[in-house]
Motif scaffolding. Sequence first.
Motif, mmCIF file in Angstrom:
data_model
loop_
_atom_site.group_PDB
_atom_site.id
_atom_site.type_symbol
_atom_site.label_atom_id
_atom_site.label_comp_id
_atom_site.label_asym_id
_atom_site.label_seq_id
_atom_site.Cartn_x
_atom_site.Cartn_y
_atom_site.Cartn_z
ATOM 1 N N ASN A 51 0.824 -1.211 0.000
ATOM 2 C CA ASN A 51 0.000 0.000 0.000
ATOM 3 C C ASN A 51 0.859 1.263 0.000
ATOM 4 O O ASN A 51 0.554 2.226 -0.702
ATOM 5 C CB ASN A 51 -0.932 0.033 1.212
ATOM 6 N N VAL A 52 1.902 1.258 0.795
ATOM 7 C CA VAL A 52 2.796 2.416 0.852
ATOM 8 C C VAL A 52 3.471 2.625 -0.498
ATOM 9 O O VAL A 52 3.566 3.752 -0.992
ATOM 10 C CB VAL A 52 3.836 2.254 1.984
ATOM 11 N N VAL A 53 3.934 1.556 -1.106
ATOM 12 C CA VAL A 53 4.599 1.652 -2.405
ATOM 13 C C VAL A 53 3.635 2.184 -3.466
ATOM 14 O O VAL A 53 3.975 3.091 -4.234
ATOM 15 C CB VAL A 53 5.192 0.282 -2.828
ATOM 16 N N VAL A 54 2.427 1.630 -3.518
ATOM 17 C CA VAL A 54 1.424 2.087 -4.488
ATOM 18 C C VAL A 54 1.076 3.548 -4.244
ATOM 19 O O VAL A 54 1.001 4.348 -5.181
ATOM 20 C CB VAL A 54 0.154 1.199 -4.431
ATOM 21 N N PHE A 55 0.879 3.911 -2.983
ATOM 22 C CA PHE A 55 0.548 5.287 -2.645
ATOM 23 C C PHE A 55 1.647 6.251 -3.102
ATOM 24 O O PHE A 55 1.364 7.279 -3.732
ATOM 25 C CB PHE A 55 0.325 5.425 -1.136
ATOM 26 N N LEU A 56 2.884 5.932 -2.798
ATOM 27 C CA LEU A 56 3.992 6.818 -3.174
ATOM 28 C C LEU A 56 4.167 6.889 -4.691
ATOM 29 O O LEU A 56 4.425 7.966 -5.241
ATOM 30 C CB LEU A 56 5.287 6.366 -2.501
ATOM 31 N N ALA A 57 4.020 5.766 -5.366
ATOM 32 C CA ALA A 57 4.153 5.757 -6.828
ATOM 33 C C ALA A 57 3.053 6.595 -7.476
ATOM 34 O O ALA A 57 3.325 7.426 -8.349
ATOM 35 C CB ALA A 57 4.112 4.327 -7.347
ATOM 36 N N LEU A 58 1.824 6.399 -7.041
ATOM 37 C CA LEU A 58 0.717 7.165 -7.617
ATOM 38 C C LEU A 58 0.826 8.654 -7.281
ATOM 39 O O LEU A 58 0.519 9.502 -8.118
ATOM 40 C CB LEU A 58 -0.623 6.607 -7.132
ATOM 41 N N THR A 59 1.281 8.963 -6.081
ATOM 42 C CA THR A 59 1.468 10.368 -5.712
ATOM 43 C C THR A 59 2.512 11.022 -6.601
ATOM 44 O O THR A 59 2.328 12.145 -7.066
ATOM 45 C CB THR A 59 1.865 10.486 -4.229
ATOM 46 N N GLY A 60 3.594 10.325 -6.858
ATOM 47 C CA GLY A 60 4.619 10.854 -7.759
ATOM 48 C C GLY A 60 4.082 11.087 -9.156
ATOM 49 O O GLY A 60 4.356 12.111 -9.789
ATOM 50 N N ILE A 61 3.289 10.154 -9.640
ATOM 51 C CA ILE A 61 2.718 10.276 -10.987
ATOM 52 C C ILE A 61 1.766 11.449 -11.078
ATOM 53 O O ILE A 61 1.847 12.257 -12.012
ATOM 54 C CB ILE A 61 2.015 8.964 -11.391
ATOM 55 N N ILE A 62 0.868 11.577 -10.098
ATOM 56 C CA ILE A 62 -0.141 12.640 -10.183
ATOM 57 C C ILE A 62 0.447 14.026 -9.939
ATOM 58 O O ILE A 62 -0.192 15.026 -10.255
ATOM 59 C CB ILE A 62 -1.352 12.385 -9.257
ATOM 60 N N ILE A 63 1.645 14.080 -9.412
ATOM 61 C CA ILE A 63 2.327 15.373 -9.255
ATOM 62 C C ILE A 63 3.141 15.693 -10.503
ATOM 63 O O ILE A 63 3.070 16.803 -11.039
ATOM 64 C CB ILE A 63 3.229 15.373 -8.005
ATOM 65 N N LEU A 64 3.924 14.744 -10.972
ATOM 66 C CA LEU A 64 4.842 15.009 -12.077
ATOM 67 C C LEU A 64 4.167 15.160 -13.442
ATOM 68 O O LEU A 64 4.565 16.020 -14.229
ATOM 69 C CB LEU A 64 5.907 13.920 -12.148
ATOM 70 N N VAL A 65 3.176 14.343 -13.732
ATOM 71 C CA VAL A 65 2.550 14.379 -15.057
ATOM 72 C C VAL A 65 1.937 15.754 -15.362
ATOM 73 O O VAL A 65 2.218 16.324 -16.418
ATOM 74 C CB VAL A 65 1.534 13.233 -15.226
ATOM 75 N N PRO A 66 1.133 16.351 -14.473
ATOM 76 C CA PRO A 66 0.599 17.683 -14.789
ATOM 77 C C PRO A 66 1.682 18.768 -14.894
ATOM 78 O O PRO A 66 1.574 19.678 -15.716
ATOM 79 C CB PRO A 66 -0.358 17.986 -13.630
ATOM 80 N N VAL A 67 2.708 18.665 -14.077
ATOM 81 C CA VAL A 67 3.790 19.654 -14.143
ATOM 82 C C VAL A 67 4.493 19.577 -15.494
ATOM 83 O O VAL A 67 4.729 20.597 -16.159
ATOM 84 C CB VAL A 67 4.805 19.449 -12.988
ATOM 85 N N ILE A 68 4.818 18.377 -15.913
ATOM 86 C CA ILE A 68 5.494 18.197 -17.202
ATOM 87 C C ILE A 68 4.589 18.624 -18.347
ATOM 88 O O ILE A 68 5.023 19.320 -19.272
ATOM 89 C CB ILE A 68 5.954 16.732 -17.361
ATOM 90 N N GLN A 69 3.316 18.230 -18.273
ATOM 91 C CA GLN A 69 2.375 18.596 -19.323
ATOM 92 C C GLN A 69 2.215 20.115 -19.427
ATOM 93 O O GLN A 69 2.205 20.669 -20.518
ATOM 94 C CB GLN A 69 1.011 17.948 -19.081
#
Length: 73
Positions: A39-57
């Motif tokens: 759960n911690v791994v999934v949470f951290l991975a998804l948090t990274g994705i939802i932060i980085l993708v909009p910034v890059i876009q």
Amino acid sequence: WTLENESVWKTTHILASKLWFTAGILIVFMSFYLNHFANVVVFLALTGIIILVPVIQSYILFKKLPAKNNAEQ
């Protein structure tokens, strides 16, 4: 750069809202099926994705604007 252009702002936030909603639903459902560590791994991975993708876009969209808009950085 997102604040510099209304179109970039709206497009970025539309994408971000979809990502955040989807990630939230995934995190809730995964918490029922995965152990604590996973759960911690999934949470951290998804948090990274939802932060980085909009910034890059938003950066890519801003750089694609005509030079006149980019000069006001």
